[in-house]
Write a protein that holds these residues in place. Structure first.
Motif, PDB file in Angstrom:
ATOM      1  N   VAL A 183       0.853  -1.190   0.000  1.00 39.22           N
ATOM      2  CA  VAL A 183       0.000   0.000   0.000  1.00 39.22           C
ATOM      3  C   VAL A 183       0.889   1.240   0.000  1.00 39.22           C
ATOM      4  O   VAL A 183       2.048   1.197   0.422  1.00 39.22           O
ATOM      5  CB  VAL A 183      -0.936   0.031   1.236  1.00 39.22           C
ATOM      6  CG1 VAL A 183      -1.939  -1.102   1.184  1.00 39.22           C
ATOM      7  CG2 VAL A 183      -0.135  -0.011   2.529  1.00 39.22           C
ATOM      8  N   CYS A 185       1.371   4.914   1.594  1.00 40.40           N
ATOM      9  CA  CYS A 185       0.929   5.594   2.816  1.00 40.40           C
ATOM     10  C   CYS A 185       1.950   6.665   3.179  1.00 40.40           C
ATOM     11  O   CYS A 185       3.115   6.353   3.480  1.00 40.40           O
ATOM     12  CB  CYS A 185       0.780   4.574   3.948  1.00 40.40           C
ATOM     13  SG  CYS A 185       0.258   5.274   5.524  1.00 40.40           S
ATOM     14  N   LYS A 186       1.530   7.929   3.156  1.00 38.83           N
ATOM     15  CA  LYS A 186       2.365   9.052   3.589  1.00 38.83           C
ATOM     16  C   LYS A 186       3.764   9.021   2.954  1.00 38.83           C
ATOM     17  O   LYS A 186       4.782   8.934   3.647  1.00 38.83           O
ATOM     18  CB  LYS A 186       2.475   9.070   5.115  1.00 38.83           C
ATOM     19  CG  LYS A 186       1.147   9.383   5.804  1.00 38.83           C
ATOM     20  CD  LYS A 186       1.326   9.576   7.304  1.00 38.83           C
ATOM     21  CE  LYS A 186       0.008   9.993   7.952  1.00 38.83           C
ATOM     22  NZ  LYS A 186       0.145  10.204   9.408  1.00 38.83           N
ATOM     23  N   THR A 210       9.486  -0.793   4.171  1.00 35.90           N
ATOM     24  CA  THR A 210       8.992   0.478   3.647  1.00 35.90           C
ATOM     25  C   THR A 210       9.972   0.994   2.599  1.00 35.90           C
ATOM     26  O   THR A 210      11.181   0.773   2.692  1.00 35.90           O
ATOM     27  CB  THR A 210       8.851   1.535   4.751  1.00 35.90           C
ATOM     28  OG1 THR A 210      10.140   1.815   5.312  1.00 35.90           O
ATOM     29  CG2 THR A 210       7.906   1.058   5.847  1.00 35.90           C
ATOM     30  N   THR A 238      -4.798   0.968   4.828  1.00 36.56           N
ATOM     31  CA  THR A 238      -4.243   2.059   5.627  1.00 36.56           C
ATOM     32  C   THR A 238      -5.366   2.824   6.312  1.00 36.56           C
ATOM     33  O   THR A 238      -6.477   2.924   5.791  1.00 36.56           O
ATOM     34  CB  THR A 238      -3.442   3.036   4.752  1.00 36.56           C
ATOM     35  OG1 THR A 238      -4.308   3.593   3.745  1.00 36.56           O
ATOM     36  CG2 THR A 238      -2.291   2.324   4.064  1.00 36.56           C
ATOM     37  N   THR A 239      -5.055   3.373   7.483  1.00 37.34           N
ATOM     38  CA  THR A 239      -5.996   4.234   8.187  1.00 37.34           C
ATOM     39  C   THR A 239      -5.636   5.693   7.896  1.00 37.34           C
ATOM     40  O   THR A 239      -4.519   5.984   7.455  1.00 37.34           O
ATOM     41  CB  THR A 239      -5.944   3.993   9.697  1.00 37.34           C
ATOM     42  OG1 THR A 239      -4.700   4.515  10.209  1.00 37.34           O
ATOM     43  CG2 THR A 239      -6.022   2.501  10.015  1.00 37.34           C
ATOM     44  N   GLY A 242      -2.349   6.801   9.259  1.00 39.96           N
ATOM     45  CA  GLY A 242      -1.111   6.221   8.761  1.00 39.96           C
ATOM     46  C   GLY A 242      -0.787   4.862   9.338  1.00 39.96           C
ATOM     47  O   GLY A 242       0.332   4.369   9.178  1.00 39.96           O
ATOM     48  N   SER A 243      -1.737   4.223  10.011  1.00 41.43           N
ATOM     49  CA  SER A 243      -1.531   2.868  10.513  1.00 41.43           C
ATOM     50  C   SER A 243      -1.920   1.851   9.440  1.00 41.43           C
ATOM     51  O   SER A 243      -2.557   2.193   8.435  1.00 41.43           O
ATOM     52  CB  SER A 243      -2.358   2.629  11.777  1.00 41.43           C
ATOM     53  OG  SER A 243      -1.963   3.520  12.811  1.00 41.43           O
ATOM     54  N   ILE A 244      -1.566   0.590   9.677  1.00 44.31           N
ATOM     55  CA  ILE A 244      -1.810  -0.474   8.719  1.00 44.31           C
ATOM     56  C   ILE A 244      -2.684  -1.549   9.362  1.00 44.31           C
ATOM     57  O   ILE A 244      -2.436  -1.976  10.496  1.00 44.31           O
ATOM     58  CB  ILE A 244      -0.486  -1.117   8.243  1.00 44.31           C
ATOM     59  CG1 ILE A 244       0.435  -0.051   7.646  1.00 44.31           C
ATOM     60  CG2 ILE A 244      -0.750  -2.244   7.260  1.00 44.31           C
ATOM     61  CD1 ILE A 244      -0.096   0.594   6.384  1.00 44.31           C
ATOM     62  N   LYS A 272       1.007   0.221  13.953  1.00 44.83           N
ATOM     63  CA  LYS A 272       1.000   1.685  14.043  1.00 44.83           C
ATOM     64  C   LYS A 272       2.318   2.178  14.636  1.00 44.83           C
ATOM     65  O   LYS A 272       3.084   1.431  15.244  1.00 44.83           O
ATOM     66  CB  LYS A 272      -0.173   2.170  14.890  1.00 44.83           C
ATOM     67  CG  LYS A 272      -0.120   1.745  16.351  1.00 44.83           C
ATOM     68  CD  LYS A 272      -1.303   2.308  17.121  1.00 44.83           C
ATOM     69  CE  LYS A 272      -1.248   1.915  18.599  1.00 44.83           C
ATOM     70  NZ  LYS A 272      -2.384   2.474  19.356  1.00 44.83           N
ATOM     71  N   TRP A 283       7.525   1.110  15.376  1.00 46.53           N
ATOM     72  CA  TRP A 283       6.243   0.550  14.984  1.00 46.53           C
ATOM     73  C   TRP A 283       5.857  -0.547  15.969  1.00 46.53           C
ATOM     74  O   TRP A 283       6.701  -1.250  16.505  1.00 46.53           O
ATOM     75  CB  TRP A 283       6.317  -0.027  13.573  1.00 46.53           C
ATOM     76  CG  TRP A 283       6.498   1.016  12.503  1.00 46.53           C
ATOM     77  CD1 TRP A 283       7.643   1.683  12.198  1.00 46.53           C
ATOM     78  CD2 TRP A 283       5.504   1.502  11.605  1.00 46.53           C
ATOM     79  NE1 TRP A 283       7.429   2.560  11.166  1.00 46.53           N
ATOM     80  CE2 TRP A 283       6.114   2.463  10.773  1.00 46.53           C
ATOM     81  CE3 TRP A 283       4.155   1.224  11.397  1.00 46.53           C
ATOM     82  CZ2 TRP A 283       5.433   3.141   9.768  1.00 46.53           C
ATOM     83  CZ3 TRP A 283       3.465   1.889  10.393  1.00 46.53           C
ATOM     84  CH2 TRP A 283       4.104   2.844   9.600  1.00 46.53           C
TER      85      TRP A 283
END
Length: 580
Positions: A183, A185-186, A210, A238-239, A242-244, A272, A283
């Motif tokens: 995904v 994300c940010k 990442t 993703t939230t 920024g969490s998974i 997170k 994390w």
């Protein structure tokens, strides 16, 4: 030794075992991958001969599964890349690129110089940078026989504005794998899990990497807490913070020599950061216990992010493993996960508002007094409908269908609105696994995938859409009759000369040249059936596989295929005529 010491020792032992297995798989896979690398290099030489971008209007892409379908971040377009197709004897891999124009309902094949090698079970993620970028990582290449595999660990980006492919070379990334999830994300790509398989060994992963989209550097995360067991094919979302979120997936373990045991995971985890979301932050894994109605156990489901902070999964298969065979129960349902509420619920079609008004008017017209405030009382509980269906040969089947009763609209909660089902027959994708999903403007698009009937695999090339805001009806954008598809029985001879043709040709030419033969094989022999009336022929063609599954489940596994299909057609006709 205390409990903490035992846990740490056990954890270190598991890590050593995993590392040992990975080295073992790597050694055995090395020879296989060297053989396939030569084949892949030949294909890349052919691709290198392309020197300019060529865009051609075309019919829908050929049948496939395990490709990627992505929504263009700035245009009303969907981007289809890669995938695979199996015709009973050969496996075909793709690296072609198609663009679907949503407004025009049309396809364009885009040939771009120096694309990634042919692959399937990769991951793609879109970011809005510089007119849009499509990032692709990993996946696998299979020999035409389907017995040797090459797992990629390369990273590519397609610059959508300039229509150019670029391979991004950076050290420290994940090992070669397929079935992983990725995904955006940010300003980061986040990759989790997957598996690596050779002819004799395999390994599943639960590591997290990442890739920074600004520095172009890989980082391997070392989260604290207890995370998911190794797996592939999970749901990853993703939230807004920024969490998974990780749900489900599949893995297998060797219980003894040549005996593997598969596991359908149904657990759920949150990954997170403890800080403000910076790259150096720590994390943490934690277990999620969602409320609501969770999906039934399955593998091969497809995932997407829908509107209103909800992720969704579609379809999949639950395999029943017998001693000598595996029977798959395929799905075509949708489940939503509300990220903010930590709640699952099934996505069911609602009655359109215009249809509700018609029904209300009809009920009002039937009342004696015609009082606008008087409406027919609807049962509040579920209603069981019992029907007897008689096939042409006299076989009588008693079918029970449970339909939820409508609740009082004034007292409906949000969750009841979401889960309210519609009555009557409706168009929908047939049950399948490994389909390709994309969401654009709140509309879900489902392309391709596969299902199995006995020993035969049907690979799809149809396209459906549904408005996730309304959830009123599926729309058929591209139709396909699976019975016309070519299927070749397994051959004992292994012709090495077909390797290039098999992996490069994609089966399209063979499908065209053998269309008449495949109709005979896929139609009369595989699915003998009674001829439907014209009145319900369209409904039958779209729901035949569903009714065959219903008939087979009622008649038992020993029922003959011909009789099962006859009963299925009779059931479809009965329900269709009762509902119109």
């Amino acid at each position: 030794m205390g409990k903490k010491g035992k846990k740490e020792k056990k954890g270190k032992g598991a890590e050593k075992t995993a590392a040992k297995m990975e080295r073992k798989v790597s050694r055995r896979a090395k020879k296989e991958e060297e053989d396939l690398e030569a084949l892949i290099a030949e294909f890349q030489t052919l691709d290198a001969k392309k020197t300019q971008v060529i865009e051609t209007s075309c019919p829908p892409p050929s049948p496939r599964l395990n490709g990627s379908l992505s929504a263009h971040p700035e245009k009303d377009e969907l981007i289809l890349f890669g995938g695979e197709y199996f015709n009973g004897q050969k496996t075909y891999l793709y690296n072609d690129l198609y663009v679907y124009n949503i407004r025009k309902n049309s396809w364009t094949k885009v040939e771009i110089p120096n694309p990634p090698p042919r692959r399937c079970a990769h991951q793609a993620a879109v970011v809005p940078t510089a007119g849009g970028q499509l990032w692709v990582f990993g996946g696998e290449f299979a020999s035409p026989s389907g017995e040797q595999f090459y797992h990629y660990k390369d990273l590519w980006v397609l610059h959508l504005a300039t229509k150019t492919w670029e391979q991004v070379k950076a050290s420290g990334g994940p090992s070669g794998r397929s079935g992983h999830r990725m995904v955006a994300c940010k300003r980061q790509l986040i990759i989790f899990g997957g598996f690596h398989e050779s002819a004799r060994d395999y390994i599943y992963y639960n590591d997290v990497y990442t890739f920074n989209l600004d520095s172009f550097m890989w980082s391997k995360l070392a989260p604290s807490g207890i995370g998911p067991a190794p797996r592939s094919g999970c749901q990853m979302a993703t939230t807004p913070e920024g969490s998974i979120v990780i749900y489900g997936g599949y893995s297998k373990q060797r219980v003894k020599k040549d005996v593997d045991k598969g596991t359908l995971h149904t657990d759920m985890f949150l990954l997170k950061t403890e800080g403000s979301g910076k790259e150096e932050d720590k994390w943490v894994w934690s277990r999620l216990n969602p409320s609501g109605v969770k999906p039934t156990p399955r593998s091969g489901f497809s995932v997407a992010i829908g509107p209103n902070n909800r992720s969704l999964l579609f379809g999949g298969v639950h395999d029943e493993e017998e001693e000598e065979s595996i029977e798959g129960d395929f799905f075509n349902d949708i489940y939503f996960y509300d990220i903010g509420k930590n709640r699952w619920f099934p996505g069911q079609l609602k009655v359109p508002k215009s249809e509700k008004r018609k029904r209300r008017r009809g009920r009002q017209a039937e009342t004696d007094g015609g009082d606008d405030e008087v409406e027919e009382q609807s049962p509040q509980g579920p209603v069981e409908m019992v029907k007897e269906v008689v096939a042409e040969d006299g076989t009588v089947m008693t079918i029970k269908q449970v339909i939820s009763g409508p609740a009082d609209e004034k007292e409906r909660s949000e969750s009841e609105e979401e889960e309210d089902g519609a009555l009557g027959p409706h168009v929908e994708p047939c049950p399948r696994s490994n389909a390709m999903l994309a969401v654009k403007h709140g509309v879900l698009y489902v392309y391709g995938g596969m299902f199995e009937v006995g020993d035969r695999q049907f690979t799809l090339s149809d396209l459906y859409s549904i408005d996730l805001h309304k959830m009123e009806e599926w729309k058929v954008l591209v139709e396909m009759d699976p019975k016309t598809q070519e299927w070749l029985e397994e051959s004992e001879s292994d012709e090495e000369g077909d390797d290039m043709e098999g992996a490069e040709g994609g089966g399209e030419e063979e499908e065209e040249s053998s269309e008449e033969d495949s109709e005979d094989e896929g139609g009369e022999e595989q699915h003998p059936s009674v001829q439907p009336d014209e009145k319900h022929a369209d409904y039958l063609s779209r729901t035949e596989q569903y009714w065959i599954k219903v008939a087979r489940s009622n008649m038992g596994p020993d029922a003959k295929e011909k009789k099962v299909v006859k009963v299925a057609h009779a059931m479809a006709k009965t329900f269709y005529e009762d509902s119109i």
